[in-house]
Scaffold this motif. Sequence first.
Motif, PDB file in Angstrom:
ATOM      1  N   UNK A 134      22.027  15.067  11.263  1.00  0.00           N
ATOM      2  CA  UNK A 134      21.749  13.632  11.189  1.00  0.00           C
ATOM      3  C   UNK A 134      22.977  12.809  10.859  1.00  0.00           C
ATOM      4  N   UNK A 135      23.948  13.431  10.169  1.00  0.00           N
ATOM      5  CA  UNK A 135      25.184  12.719   9.838  1.00  0.00           C
ATOM      6  C   UNK A 135      26.138  12.646  11.022  1.00  0.00           C
ATOM      7  N   UNK A 136      25.814  13.435  12.090  1.00  0.00           N
ATOM      8  CA  UNK A 136      26.692  13.444  13.253  1.00  0.00           C
ATOM      9  C   UNK A 136      27.937  14.245  12.947  1.00  0.00           C
ATOM     10  N   UNK A 137      29.091  13.644  13.148  1.00  0.00           N
ATOM     11  CA  UNK A 137      30.391  14.258  12.898  1.00  0.00           C
ATOM     12  C   UNK A 137      30.487  15.605  13.608  1.00  0.00           C
ATOM     13  N   UNK A 138      30.830  16.672  12.876  1.00  0.00           N
ATOM     14  CA  UNK A 138      31.130  17.940  13.542  1.00  0.00           C
ATOM     15  C   UNK A 138      29.893  18.799  13.775  1.00  0.00           C
ATOM     16  N   UNK A 139      28.714  18.372  13.340  1.00  0.00           N
ATOM     17  CA  UNK A 139      27.512  19.175  13.527  1.00  0.00           C
ATOM     18  C   UNK A 139      26.738  18.808  14.794  1.00  0.00           C
ATOM     19  N   UNK A 140      27.336  18.008  15.675  1.00  0.00           N
ATOM     20  CA  UNK A 140      26.655  17.687  16.924  1.00  0.00           C
ATOM     21  C   UNK A 140      26.455  18.981  17.731  1.00  0.00           C
TER      22      UNK A 140
END
Length: 271
Positions: free
Chosen positions: A201-207
């Motif tokens: 949900x925070x995006x960044x590198x966990x997409x």
Amino acid sequence: QDSTIEIEETKQIEPVLKDTVQIEDTHVQDLDKTITIELKQQKLIEKVDERKDLQNLIIDKRYLVGKKDYTINFNYPLLNETLKPTNRNFNEFINEYYVNVTKTESDILENKSLCDSIEASKFREERFIDYKIYNVNDQLVSVLFYKENFYSGAMHPSYSFDGFNFDLNRGVFMTYEDFFNEGSEEELVVIINEKINEQIGKGEMYYDCWELSPDDFFESKNNFVLNDTYVEFYFDDCVMCPSYTGTYSIEIELVELLSVLKKYDSNPLVF
């Protein structure tokens, strides 16, 4: 009539130019993924552990073999047996079963024999093992082995993990069942997936990352290292995230695991 023919020929050329742009875009995407893969691996390699603080306890060992067709580079710890004789139990397991260089060499040669000999000769197999080590309450040593495997024909090395937790007082290895309630795997998967979704949900590198399946967690449930305040689970490439994004691990605070932690005195995580 001549003008009509020229227009028709021009229309036939246009799709070819469009395809060329798509190919170039694909190359750019591949390059971007190569960069992010390298950054992801570098972040793991540079992660701080307690190796320097444990110099009296551990003996750092290295085994390097460079042959024409392959390279083996193993870095691993042994425990100082003069501090406690039961440390031998750890050392025997590491030497005889885990860091088995003879078996590694035979596996490489067997893999090459199964491939076309001409094609196989173009590639060098690489096997690399290094580790991170942590100490919990002076009672437990947590060791994470991370293995880089570069197979013939692969564009990038793949990473896999093995976690071992050794009770220094009793001289025995501890497994998932020593820390967590029996049958708690499904509940723990829910806790881990909540944390993964929070990161997504925070995006960044966990997409592009995804939730763990119960089967995947069951296969990797012993691949964790411990800290005084959290447990960190590690997963091989493409189990939790694709190779080009995310991380290899997820941290869960101990206070979030109270419902699944064993309440025994022998469990160093009890607080």
